[in-house]
Design a protein around this motif. Structure first.
Motif, PDB file in Angstrom:
ATOM      1  N   VAL A   1       0.863  -1.187   0.000  1.00  0.00           N
ATOM      2  CA  VAL A   1       0.000   0.000   0.000  1.00  0.00           C
ATOM      3  C   VAL A   1       0.889   1.223   0.000  1.00  0.00           C
ATOM      4  CG1 VAL A   1      -1.698   1.299   1.340  1.00  0.00           C
ATOM      5  CG2 VAL A   1      -1.875  -1.190   1.156  1.00  0.00           C
ATOM      6  N   SER A   2       1.799   1.265   0.949  1.00  0.00           N
ATOM      7  CA  SER A   2       2.917   2.198   1.029  1.00  0.00           C
ATOM      8  C   SER A   2       3.923   1.512   1.932  1.00  0.00           C
ATOM      9  CB  SER A   2       2.486   3.542   1.616  1.00  0.00           C
ATOM     10  OG  SER A   2       3.583   4.415   1.766  1.00  0.00           O
ATOM     11  N   PHE A   3       5.181   1.497   1.524  1.00  0.00           N
ATOM     12  CA  PHE A   3       6.185   0.698   2.229  1.00  0.00           C
ATOM     13  C   PHE A   3       6.155   1.011   3.725  1.00  0.00           C
ATOM     14  CE2 PHE A   3      10.398  -0.082   3.944  1.00  0.00           C
ATOM     15  CZ  PHE A   3      10.643  -1.357   3.503  1.00  0.00           C
ATOM     16  N   PRO A   4       6.139  -0.030   4.607  1.00  0.00           N
ATOM     17  CA  PRO A   4       6.224  -1.457   4.297  1.00  0.00           C
ATOM     18  C   PRO A   4       4.885  -2.198   4.360  1.00  0.00           C
ATOM     19  CG  PRO A   4       6.680  -1.135   6.596  1.00  0.00           C
ATOM     20  CD  PRO A   4       6.341   0.232   6.045  1.00  0.00           C
TER      21      PRO A   4
ATOM     22  N   LYS B   1      -9.165 -13.885   5.570  1.00  0.00           N
ATOM     23  CA  LYS B   1     -10.099 -14.153   4.478  1.00  0.00           C
ATOM     24  C   LYS B   1      -9.978 -13.034   3.455  1.00  0.00           C
ATOM     25  CE  LYS B   1     -15.017 -14.968   3.459  1.00  0.00           C
ATOM     26  NZ  LYS B   1     -14.752 -16.212   2.706  1.00  0.00           N
ATOM     27  N   GLU B   2     -10.016 -13.410   2.177  1.00  0.00           N
ATOM     28  CA  GLU B   2      -9.998 -12.444   1.082  1.00  0.00           C
ATOM     29  C   GLU B   2     -11.254 -12.632   0.243  1.00  0.00           C
ATOM     30  OE1 GLU B   2      -6.411 -12.895  -1.181  1.00  0.00           O
ATOM     31  OE2 GLU B   2      -5.130 -12.945   0.602  1.00  0.00           O
ATOM     32  N   TRP B   3     -11.932 -11.529  -0.083  1.00  0.00           N
ATOM     33  CA  TRP B   3     -13.081 -11.584  -0.983  1.00  0.00           C
ATOM     34  C   TRP B   3     -13.160 -10.272  -1.758  1.00  0.00           C
ATOM     35  CZ3 TRP B   3     -13.141 -10.204   4.011  1.00  0.00           C
ATOM     36  CH2 TRP B   3     -13.917  -9.128   4.409  1.00  0.00           C
ATOM     37  N   GLY B   4     -13.133 -10.385  -3.072  1.00  0.00           N
ATOM     38  CA  GLY B   4     -13.146  -9.199  -3.916  1.00  0.00           C
ATOM     39  C   GLY B   4     -11.978  -8.292  -3.602  1.00  0.00           C
ATOM     40  N   ALA B   5     -12.278  -7.037  -3.335  1.00  0.00           N
ATOM     41  CA  ALA B   5     -11.239  -6.049  -3.007  1.00  0.00           C
ATOM     42  C   ALA B   5     -10.920  -6.035  -1.521  1.00  0.00           C
ATOM     43  CB  ALA B   5     -11.692  -4.663  -3.450  1.00  0.00           C
TER      44      ALA B   5
ATOM     45  N   PRO C   1      -9.477   3.855  -7.735  1.00  0.00           N
ATOM     46  CA  PRO C   1      -8.361   4.596  -7.148  1.00  0.00           C
ATOM     47  C   PRO C   1      -8.303   4.577  -5.622  1.00  0.00           C
ATOM     48  CG  PRO C   1     -10.152   6.104  -7.559  1.00  0.00           C
ATOM     49  CD  PRO C   1     -10.656   4.731  -7.953  1.00  0.00           C
ATOM     50  N   HIS C   2      -9.231   3.881  -4.929  1.00  0.00           N
ATOM     51  CA  HIS C   2      -9.334   4.041  -3.477  1.00  0.00           C
ATOM     52  C   HIS C   2      -8.700   2.865  -2.738  1.00  0.00           C
ATOM     53  CE1 HIS C   2     -12.087   7.313  -4.313  1.00  0.00           C
ATOM     54  NE2 HIS C   2     -12.847   6.498  -5.017  1.00  0.00           N
ATOM     55  N   THR C   3      -7.980   3.180  -1.661  1.00  0.00           N
ATOM     56  CA  THR C   3      -7.420   2.162  -0.780  1.00  0.00           C
ATOM     57  C   THR C   3      -7.700   2.562   0.659  1.00  0.00           C
ATOM     58  OG1 THR C   3      -5.659   1.596  -2.340  1.00  0.00           O
ATOM     59  CG2 THR C   3      -5.332   0.972  -0.038  1.00  0.00           C
TER      60      THR C   3
ATOM     61  N   TYR D   1      -5.503   7.709  -2.133  1.00  0.00           N
ATOM     62  CA  TYR D   1      -6.173   7.967  -3.404  1.00  0.00           C
ATOM     63  C   TYR D   1      -5.156   7.818  -4.525  1.00  0.00           C
ATOM     64  CZ  TYR D   1      -8.703  10.351  -7.147  1.00  0.00           C
ATOM     65  OH  TYR D   1      -9.323  10.648  -8.340  1.00  0.00           O
ATOM     66  N   GLN D   2      -5.437   6.914  -5.445  1.00  0.00           N
ATOM     67  CA  GLN D   2      -4.566   6.624  -6.586  1.00  0.00           C
ATOM     68  C   GLN D   2      -3.174   6.169  -6.146  1.00  0.00           C
ATOM     69  OE1 GLN D   2      -4.700  10.208  -9.004  1.00  0.00           O
ATOM     70  NE2 GLN D   2      -6.579   9.531 -10.030  1.00  0.00           N
ATOM     71  N   ARG D   3      -3.068   5.649  -4.949  1.00  0.00           N
ATOM     72  CA  ARG D   3      -1.783   5.202  -4.394  1.00  0.00           C
ATOM     73  C   ARG D   3      -0.738   6.320  -4.361  1.00  0.00           C
ATOM     74  NH1 ARG D   3      -0.933  -0.348  -4.164  1.00  0.00           N
ATOM     75  NH2 ARG D   3      -2.938  -1.419  -4.055  1.00  0.00           N
ATOM     76  N   LYS D   4      -1.171   7.564  -4.433  1.00  0.00           N
ATOM     77  CA  LYS D   4      -0.253   8.699  -4.420  1.00  0.00           C
ATOM     78  C   LYS D   4      -0.470   9.610  -3.218  1.00  0.00           C
ATOM     79  CE  LYS D   4       0.687   9.254  -9.392  1.00  0.00           C
ATOM     80  NZ  LYS D   4       2.155   9.170  -9.281  1.00  0.00           N
ATOM     81  N   TYR D   5      -1.721   9.800  -2.841  1.00  0.00           N
ATOM     82  CA  TYR D   5      -2.050  10.758  -1.790  1.00  0.00           C
ATOM     83  C   TYR D   5      -2.625   9.988  -0.609  1.00  0.00           C
ATOM     84  CZ  TYR D   5      -2.005  13.471  -6.103  1.00  0.00           C
ATOM     85  OH  TYR D   5      -1.663  14.002  -7.323  1.00  0.00           O
ATOM     86  N   GLY D   6      -1.947  10.050   0.520  1.00  0.00           N
ATOM     87  CA  GLY D   6      -2.351   9.237   1.653  1.00  0.00           C
ATOM     88  C   GLY D   6      -2.501  10.024   2.933  1.00  0.00           C
TER      89      GLY D   6
END
Length: 448
Positions: free
Chosen positions: A45-48, A272-276, A319-321, A362-367
């Motif tokens: 997501v962002s190191f680490p 557990k993992e499902w979808g996103a 773009p969302h995390t 957002y977009q893996r750039k702005y956190g």
């Protein structure tokens, strides 16, 4: 048995390092991203902080992809500003290099795939702000530069594919490492927990449980992960000396945590993992017998019993995390050595550490990251040295991140204290309040 085990550790390490340095097939680009052919944000997501793919890559021994020249580097440049940098009790600066631009550290990684079943990483860090000390007469701060082996995790792994299956339903392996929880796959345990980057010059922060601070040591253990659902691991740790001294290279013998015998660390999770989405619920802990004086192993040891529970949730899309972690550690300290020596008021104490963190990118750039931490413990005036005999410290961390490219992060982080050293005001008896320790931290992190 002890001698044979130590020789096995050393043999595994040397075999892995030889395969790292002299690969059978040469490639021009280093490290994990180029090994897998993926961008950094495939694993992080962002190191680490790891994604589901990053956790699978780690569990399978860092062996996915092709072999490359296994070298990478990381560096941090930072500025730290303390709200009130005058110690009221002495009139001296409370922290060194306040508002100065400093090169915090530079790390070299030997990392990657050695064979289809062996891989790992070894981090060597040059710390520019090591051994910070303040002259009690002048108040001037001094520091030295120090290079040592940092977090290291070497693995040998196996995979089981059920008849007719298309991917492994079981991954199992052996880990050789030097920091309890460094082998963990989730970012809710101490070694890779938030804050991922912190000031090297600040003198403030909550006290930690043993499992949060016990490094470098030498650990050998095994683990298994079934259907990416049930995970279990058990590692035994000993002092990183003699045949396993390479796991603490650069650390003076007098500074090594000295353990009696082999001390267990355990880790169990349901995930557990499902979808996103991905979810983990877990427990971890350690029981360790530690000599209070690393130079004297003729005394009794203090026993630390750490029991932790944790959880992690991730929602990763473009773009969302959104991610979150929470952990709670309860520690019981039996002062078998320290109480008899008069270093504690009690024969046993407790310490509790609670942390919770939420992240949005957002977009893996702005956190943005928001965290809360709280440490509480039993009353012990001699051990804690605080005005009310308690270690209680709590506060918030707000962090803003910007990643213009995958391997560069610009960060501003603010830490605000509610309580410090047991109280919410005048914690030193000279008028210093917890909010005087509030810290603004700017950091530029670069990996290449």
């Amino acid at each position: 048995m002890k001698l044979c085990w130590s020789r096995w550790w050393l043999g595994l390490f040397l075999a892995e390092m030889l395969m790292f340095v002299f690969p059978s097939t040469g490639y021009a680009v280093p490290a994990f991203a180029r090994q897998t052919g993926q961008n950094c944000n495939a694993c992080h997501v962002s190191f680490p902080e790891l994604t589901p793919y990053g956790r699978w890559f780690k569990a399978t021994g860092y062996t996915i992809g092709k072999r490359t020249i296994p070298l990478a580097m990381m560096a941090e440049v930072a500025v730290t500003s303390t709200k009130n940098n005058t110690d009221q009790s002495t009139g001296f600066p409370a922290t060194p290099e306040n508002k100065d631009v400093v090169l915090q550290d530079v790390s070299l990684f030997i990392a990657g795939k050695a064979t289809d079943h062996i891989g790992g990483f070894a981090q060597v860090t040059h710390d520019n702000q090591a051994d910070l000390e303040q002259d009690p007469t002048t108040g001037n701060w001094s520091h030295s530069e120090h290079t040592s082996l940092d977090n290291t995790d070497l693995r040998a792994v196996g995979l089981h594919v059920a008849p007719g299956g298309k991917e492994p339903d079981l991954v199992y392996g052996v880990t050789l490492n030097n920091n309890p929880t460094v082998q963990d796959l989730w970012n809710s345990t101490p070694a890779w927990g938030f804050p991922y980057t912190a000031s090297a010059t600040t003198q403030f922060g909550p006290p930690g449980t043993l499992i949060e601070d016990l490094a470098p040591v030498a650990g050998l253990g095994g683990y298994a992960w079934w259907n990416k659902t049930l995970y279990g691991g058990l590692t035994f740790y000993r002092t990183a000396d003699n045949a396993v001294r390479f796991l603490s290279l650069g650390t003076a013998t007098a500074d090594l945590p000295t353990l009696q015998g082999y001390n267990p660390y355990w880790r169990f999770t349901y995930s557990k993992e499902w979808g996103a989405n991905s979810l983990m619920l877990g427990t971890f802990g350690m029981i360790a017998d530690v000599y209070p004086d690393s130079a004297d192993t003729s005394t009794p040891t203090n026993r630390f019993k750490d029991y932790g529970v944790d959880a992690q949730y991730q929602y990763i899309t473009d773009p969302h995390t959104i991610t979150g972690q929470v952990s709670y550690i309860h520690e019981k300290e039996d002062w078998n050595a320290s109480f008899a020596a008069g270093d504690t008021d009690n024969s046993s104490d407790t310490l509790n550490s609670f942390k919770i963190k939420g992240t949005y990118y957002y977009q893996r750039k702005y956190g943005v990251n928001l965290a809360y931490f709280s440490v509480t413990g039993s009353t012990d005036f001699t051990y804690w040295g605080t005005t009310n005999g308690k270690p209680n410290t709590s506060g918030y961390i707000l962090e803003l991140d910007y990643l213009p490219i995958d391997n560069v992060r610009l960060m501003v982080q603010y830490t605000a204290y509610q309580k410090y050293n047991g109280v919410s005001s005048n914690y030193d008896g000279a008028g210093r309040n917890p909010r005087d320790n509030n810290t603004l931290f700017f950091d530029i992190w670069v990996a290449f």
